[in-house]
Design a protein around this motif. Structure first.
Motif, PDB file in Angstrom:
ATOM      1  N   LEU A 126       1.888 -11.012  -6.069  1.00 12.46           N
ATOM      2  CA  LEU A 126       0.899 -10.302  -4.935  1.00 12.46           C
ATOM      3  C   LEU A 126      -0.408  -9.763  -5.523  1.00 12.46           C
ATOM      4  CD1 LEU A 126       0.475  -8.855  -2.407  1.00 12.46           C
ATOM      5  CD2 LEU A 126       1.775  -6.681  -3.530  1.00 12.46           C
ATOM      6  N   ASP A 127      -1.482 -10.142  -5.091  1.00  9.16           N
ATOM      7  CA  ASP A 127      -2.834  -9.712  -5.642  1.00  9.16           C
ATOM      8  C   ASP A 127      -3.207  -8.592  -4.413  1.00  9.16           C
ATOM      9  OD1 ASP A 127      -2.783 -11.469  -7.380  1.00  9.16           O
ATOM     10  OD2 ASP A 127      -4.268 -12.536  -6.867  1.00  9.16           O
ATOM     11  N   LEU A 128      -3.457  -7.568  -4.814  1.00 12.97           N
ATOM     12  CA  LEU A 128      -3.986  -6.412  -3.760  1.00 12.97           C
ATOM     13  C   LEU A 128      -5.292  -5.653  -4.335  1.00 12.97           C
ATOM     14  CD1 LEU A 128      -3.051  -4.405  -1.654  1.00 12.97           C
ATOM     15  CD2 LEU A 128      -2.091  -2.986  -3.326  1.00 12.97           C
ATOM     16  N   TYR A 129      -6.381  -5.969  -3.298  1.00 15.79           N
ATOM     17  CA  TYR A 129      -7.653  -5.473  -3.642  1.00 15.79           C
ATOM     18  C   TYR A 129      -7.818  -4.282  -2.578  1.00 15.79           C
ATOM     19  CZ  TYR A 129      -7.833  -9.997  -6.042  1.00 15.79           C
ATOM     20  OH  TYR A 129      -7.562 -11.134  -6.712  1.00 15.79           O
ATOM     21  N   SER A 130      -8.291  -3.232  -3.304  1.00 17.81           N
ATOM     22  CA  SER A 130      -8.892  -2.101  -2.452  1.00 17.81           C
ATOM     23  C   SER A 130     -10.331  -1.726  -2.645  1.00 17.81           C
ATOM     24  CB  SER A 130      -7.947  -0.532  -2.785  1.00 17.81           C
ATOM     25  OG  SER A 130      -8.497   0.374  -1.968  1.00 17.81           O
ATOM     26  N   LEU A 131     -11.142  -1.796  -1.558  1.00 11.18           N
ATOM     27  CA  LEU A 131     -12.391  -1.698  -1.746  1.00 11.18           C
ATOM     28  C   LEU A 131     -13.037  -0.309  -0.895  1.00 11.18           C
ATOM     29  CD1 LEU A 131     -15.533  -2.426  -2.494  1.00 11.18           C
ATOM     30  CD2 LEU A 131     -15.439  -4.069  -0.759  1.00 11.18           C
ATOM     31  N   GLU A 132     -13.447   0.557  -1.466  1.00 12.21           N
ATOM     32  CA  GLU A 132     -14.081   1.901  -0.609  1.00 12.21           C
ATOM     33  C   GLU A 132     -15.541   1.747  -0.538  1.00 12.21           C
ATOM     34  OE1 GLU A 132     -13.644   6.689  -0.269  1.00 12.21           O
ATOM     35  OE2 GLU A 132     -12.650   5.623  -2.077  1.00 12.21           O
ATOM     36  N   GLU A 133     -16.003   1.746   0.629  1.00  6.05           N
ATOM     37  CA  GLU A 133     -17.269   2.057   1.040  1.00  6.05           C
ATOM     38  C   GLU A 133     -17.306   2.786   2.179  1.00  6.05           C
ATOM     39  OE1 GLU A 133     -20.117  -1.398   0.414  1.00  6.05           O
ATOM     40  OE2 GLU A 133     -18.168  -2.500   1.248  1.00  6.05           O
ATOM     41  N   THR A 134     -17.297   4.319   1.843  1.00  7.67           N
ATOM     42  CA  THR A 134     -17.329   5.414   2.896  1.00  7.67           C
ATOM     43  C   THR A 134     -18.357   6.205   2.775  1.00  7.67           C
ATOM     44  OG1 THR A 134     -15.891   6.755   1.583  1.00  7.67           O
ATOM     45  CG2 THR A 134     -14.680   5.426   3.108  1.00  7.67           C
ATOM     46  N   HIS A 135     -18.407   7.475   3.103  1.00  9.71           N
ATOM     47  CA  HIS A 135     -19.567   8.196   2.755  1.00  9.71           C
ATOM     48  C   HIS A 135     -19.436   9.585   2.304  1.00  9.71           C
ATOM     49  CE1 HIS A 135     -18.250  10.667   6.175  1.00  9.71           C
ATOM     50  NE2 HIS A 135     -18.631   9.567   7.440  1.00  9.71           N
ATOM     51  N   ALA A 136     -20.339  10.479   2.030  1.00  9.76           N
ATOM     52  CA  ALA A 136     -20.262  11.564   1.281  1.00  9.76           C
ATOM     53  C   ALA A 136     -19.460  12.706   1.864  1.00  9.76           C
ATOM     54  CB  ALA A 136     -21.610  12.111   0.913  1.00  9.76           C
ATOM     55  N   LYS A 137     -19.168  12.416   3.218  1.00  2.00           N
ATOM     56  CA  LYS A 137     -18.229  13.401   4.120  1.00  2.00           C
ATOM     57  C   LYS A 137     -16.753  13.088   3.955  1.00  2.00           C
ATOM     58  CE  LYS A 137     -21.756  15.232   6.836  1.00  2.00           C
ATOM     59  NZ  LYS A 137     -22.368  15.223   8.353  1.00  2.00           N
ATOM     60  N   ASN A 138     -16.453  11.710   3.291  1.00  2.00           N
ATOM     61  CA  ASN A 138     -14.834  11.227   3.431  1.00  2.00           C
ATOM     62  C   ASN A 138     -14.175  11.889   2.104  1.00  2.00           C
ATOM     63  OD1 ASN A 138     -13.170   9.421   4.614  1.00  2.00           O
ATOM     64  ND2 ASN A 138     -13.333   8.508   2.737  1.00  2.00           N
ATOM     65  N   THR A 139     -13.080  12.327   2.495  1.00  2.00           N
ATOM     66  CA  THR A 139     -12.021  12.668   1.440  1.00  2.00           C
ATOM     67  C   THR A 139     -10.704  11.565   1.748  1.00  2.00           C
ATOM     68  OG1 THR A 139     -12.609  15.041   1.481  1.00  2.00           O
ATOM     69  CG2 THR A 139     -10.510  14.122   0.398  1.00  2.00           C
ATOM     70  N   ARG A 140     -10.609  10.938   0.404  1.00  2.60           N
ATOM     71  CA  ARG A 140      -9.555   9.838   0.450  1.00  2.60           C
ATOM     72  C   ARG A 140      -8.461  10.237  -0.450  1.00  2.60           C
ATOM     73  NH1 ARG A 140      -8.624   4.780  -2.359  1.00  2.60           N
ATOM     74  NH2 ARG A 140      -7.885   3.072  -0.932  1.00  2.60           N
ATOM     75  N   VAL A 141      -7.254  10.197  -0.118  1.00  2.00           N
ATOM     76  CA  VAL A 141      -5.914  10.645  -0.888  1.00  2.00           C
ATOM     77  C   VAL A 141      -5.145   9.687  -0.947  1.00  2.00           C
ATOM     78  CG1 VAL A 141      -4.458  12.263  -1.977  1.00  2.00           C
ATOM     79  CG2 VAL A 141      -6.450  12.976  -0.809  1.00  2.00           C
ATOM     80  N   SER A 142      -4.918   8.396  -1.921  1.00  2.00           N
ATOM     81  CA  SER A 142      -4.151   7.363  -1.757  1.00  2.00           C
ATOM     82  C   SER A 142      -3.255   7.350  -2.736  1.00  2.00           C
ATOM     83  CB  SER A 142      -5.295   5.939  -1.762  1.00  2.00           C
ATOM     84  OG  SER A 142      -4.416   4.972  -1.641  1.00  2.00           O
ATOM     85  N   ASN A 143      -2.009   6.977  -2.407  1.00  2.19           N
ATOM     86  CA  ASN A 143      -0.920   6.848  -3.553  1.00  2.19           C
ATOM     87  C   ASN A 143      -0.390   5.466  -2.948  1.00  2.19           C
ATOM     88  OD1 ASN A 143      -1.104   9.349  -3.918  1.00  2.19           O
ATOM     89  ND2 ASN A 143       0.499  10.455  -3.106  1.00  2.19           N
ATOM     90  N   VAL A 144      -0.260   4.500  -4.130  1.00  2.59           N
ATOM     91  CA  VAL A 144       0.182   3.172  -4.051  1.00  2.59           C
ATOM     92  C   VAL A 144       1.534   3.053  -5.030  1.00  2.59           C
ATOM     93  CG1 VAL A 144      -0.150   1.046  -4.850  1.00  2.59           C
ATOM     94  CG2 VAL A 144      -1.768   2.132  -3.877  1.00  2.59           C
ATOM     95  N   TYR A 145       2.703   2.835  -4.357  1.00  2.44           N
ATOM     96  CA  TYR A 145       4.068   2.779  -4.931  1.00  2.44           C
ATOM     97  C   TYR A 145       4.347   1.164  -5.135  1.00  2.44           C
ATOM     98  CZ  TYR A 145       4.269   7.769  -4.316  1.00  2.44           C
ATOM     99  OH  TYR A 145       4.043   9.258  -4.164  1.00  2.44           O
ATOM    100  N   ALA A 146       4.492   0.572  -6.164  1.00  2.17           N
ATOM    101  CA  ALA A 146       5.008  -0.712  -6.301  1.00  2.17           C
ATOM    102  C   ALA A 146       6.275  -0.935  -7.339  1.00  2.17           C
ATOM    103  CB  ALA A 146       3.669  -1.393  -6.950  1.00  2.17           C
ATOM    104  N   GLU A 147       6.806  -1.972  -6.884  1.00  5.89           N
ATOM    105  CA  GLU A 147       8.171  -2.218  -7.421  1.00  5.89           C
ATOM    106  C   GLU A 147       8.411  -3.519  -7.710  1.00  5.89           C
ATOM    107  OE1 GLU A 147      12.013   0.067  -6.692  1.00  5.89           O
ATOM    108  OE2 GLU A 147      12.593  -1.854  -5.746  1.00  5.89           O
ATOM    109  N   GLN A 148       8.491  -4.185  -8.945  1.00  6.08           N
ATOM    110  CA  GLN A 148       8.596  -5.539  -9.283  1.00  6.08           C
ATOM    111  C   GLN A 148       9.904  -6.039  -9.855  1.00  6.08           C
ATOM    112  OE1 GLN A 148       4.022  -5.287 -11.488  1.00  6.08           O
ATOM    113  NE2 GLN A 148       5.149  -7.610 -11.458  1.00  6.08           N
ATOM    114  N   GLU A 149      10.307  -6.887  -9.228  1.00  7.42           N
ATOM    115  CA  GLU A 149      11.799  -7.683  -9.607  1.00  7.42           C
ATOM    116  C   GLU A 149      11.248  -8.839 -10.554  1.00  7.42           C
ATOM    117  OE1 GLU A 149      14.435  -6.476  -8.738  1.00  7.42           O
ATOM    118  OE2 GLU A 149      13.763  -5.038  -7.286  1.00  7.42           O
TER     119      GLU A 149
END
Length: 447
Positions: free
Chosen positions: A228-251
């Motif tokens: 899995l290739d996972l890309y996250s690109l943020e281009e928001t603005h100054a009034k934006n608050t972003r709280v992101s939690n990524v959980y990954a489990e690999q076999e």
């Protein structure tokens, strides 16, 4: 009890409404999440993993929530243009926290592959969602995850069955739209069965000049021999608050490549928790941050080597200008018995002004004796000798500064395996350093 009281009261009052607009598999864990949130409250800065961001302050303002699931009148396929040139993608949209299903891409997905509304699939195939949903995103361990779990009513499911390899990248545009200050709670479930391969690109954008608060929880299951290739690109603005939690489990023998790029934002707090469950697995965790003005970007990672013969790589780079604040805390945990572990962790930071601030804390916690682990961190300013050298050859101070910053940050961009995306990011990073607006060409939403 501080800023969390309004969310506790909200849940008590609107519980039936929240449940009524969601699916049983999501509702099954909702009350437990509420109990865990009520018990924990938002973490203070005394909590080790949250000491660089004031979570109480982020959640204190009064935001609207679309608990009635009112439709946002828009056709993002007609109005929004965020395609990466020469990158053939299967394009999907999430408007606020709802999967946009009215119009779907014409491209055909291989048999068995699902890209759909999480709530819809949960109603059609509840056993699949119940097997994975809220299993590694533990609500008893993180208050933001608990809050998201108790309020999220829909989300995105990406499911790739056994031995299916997707040729096209799945691109998901997260659009924030509202006429009032708005809070959204996005949920993403990524499931790759044994031998599956997929590339997923998330692009975060704001379409309205309002205050937004977005919580996001991503659970990624990478099966045996999957990639899995996972890309996250943020281009928001100054009034934006972003709280992101990524959980990954690999076999066993799996590969996970996680890249988070912050080009424009207000306040951003990203967390990555990755667990190696099977031997022979490898992960890459890369981060790129460009911040100026009063922007705040906090990346926090935990790589948990629970078994032996696994490899992890981390590279996070920040360029901070004006009064921007950056933070990086990365913990690599090598548990007892996880022999033959290999891990390297690097955080390099460039403060372009004396007013910018960077906090960095790379950590190794090792309980095995046959390992190769390293970590390092640097914080510095632009090299005066290099600036002087370039000026002596006719390059202006502004251009010299740009060239040095551009070269510094590109070490992360060059790690991206998708060549068209990599080229596009070189272009966007150049525009960002030159202070040009980041509004996507052809986009009709922001006009």
């Amino acid at each position: 009890m501080g800023s969390e009281k309004q969310y506790i009261d909200l849940y008590k009052e609107a519980r039936q409404m929240i449940i009524g607009h969601s699916a049983a598999a999501m509702n099954a864990v909702r009350d437990k999440a509420f109990e865990n949130f009520q018990r924990q409250g938002f973490p203070s800065r005394k909590v080790e993993r949250y000491k660089y961001t004031d979570m109480q302050a982020l959640f204190e303002p009064n935001y609207g929530l679309n608990l009635n699931r009112l439709e946002i009148p828009t056709d993002p396929y007609e109005a929004f243009r965020c395609d990466v040139p020469n990158l053939s993608t299967s394009l999907y949209f999430v408007v606020n926290d709802a999967f946009y299903s009215k119009v779907l891409p014409k491209s055909h997905l291989p048999e068995g592959v699902m890209v759909d509304s999480l709530s819809h699939v949960a109603s059609e195939n509840p056993s699949l969602i119940a097997k994975y949903y809220a299993k590694i995103a533990k609500t008893e361990e993180d208050a933001v995850t608990a809050l998201n779990t108790m309020l999220a009513q829909d989300g995105l499911l990406i499911y790739v069955p056994k031995n299916v390899k997707l040729d096209r990248c799945i691109q998901v545009i997260n659009i924030l739209r509202a006429d009032v200050d708005m809070m959204v709670n996005r949920r993403v479930l990524l499931i790759l069965e044994q031998g599956a391969e997929a590339k997923v690109l998330f692009c975060d954008h704001t379409a309205d000049d309002r205050n937004f608060l977005a919580t996001q929880v991503i659970e990624a299951y990478v099966g045996e021999n999957a990639s899995l290739d996972l890309y996250s690109l943020e281009e928001t603005h100054a009034k934006n608050t972003r709280v992101s939690n990524v959980y990954a489990e690999q076999e066993t023998n799996s590969r996970f490549n996680h890249n988070v790029i912050t080009l424009h934002n207000g306040i951003t707090r990203n967390k990555l928790d990755l667990i190696f469950k099977g031997e022979g697995s490898e992960c890459w965790a890369n981060g790129c941050v460009i911040a100026d003005k009063s922007q705040h970007v906090d990346n926090n990672t935990l790589i948990d080597h629970q078994v032996g013969h696994c490899t992890s790589h981390e590279l996070y780079k920040y360029v901070l200008d004006d009064k921007a604040v950056g933070a990086f805390a990365g913990r690599v945990l090598v548990r007892h018995g996880a022999q033959k572990t290999s891990s390297n962790e690097v955080n390099q930071n460039l403060c372009a002004t004396k007013e910018s601030r960077m906090f960095t804390q790379p950590m190794l916690e090792i309980y095995a004796d046959d390992v190769k682990c390293s970590h390092g961190s640097t914080v510095g300013q632009l090299n005066d000798a290099a600036l002087f050298y370039m000026q002596q050859r006719g390059i202006s101070v502004k251009e010299a500064k740009f060239l040095l910053e551009f070269a510094f940050i590109n070490a992360v961009i060059d790690q991206i395996k998708l060549e068209p995306l990599r080229d596009r990011l070189h272009y966007l990073v150049e525009k960002r350093f030159r202070g040009e607006l980041n509004k996507c060409e052809g986009c009709k939403l922001c006009k």
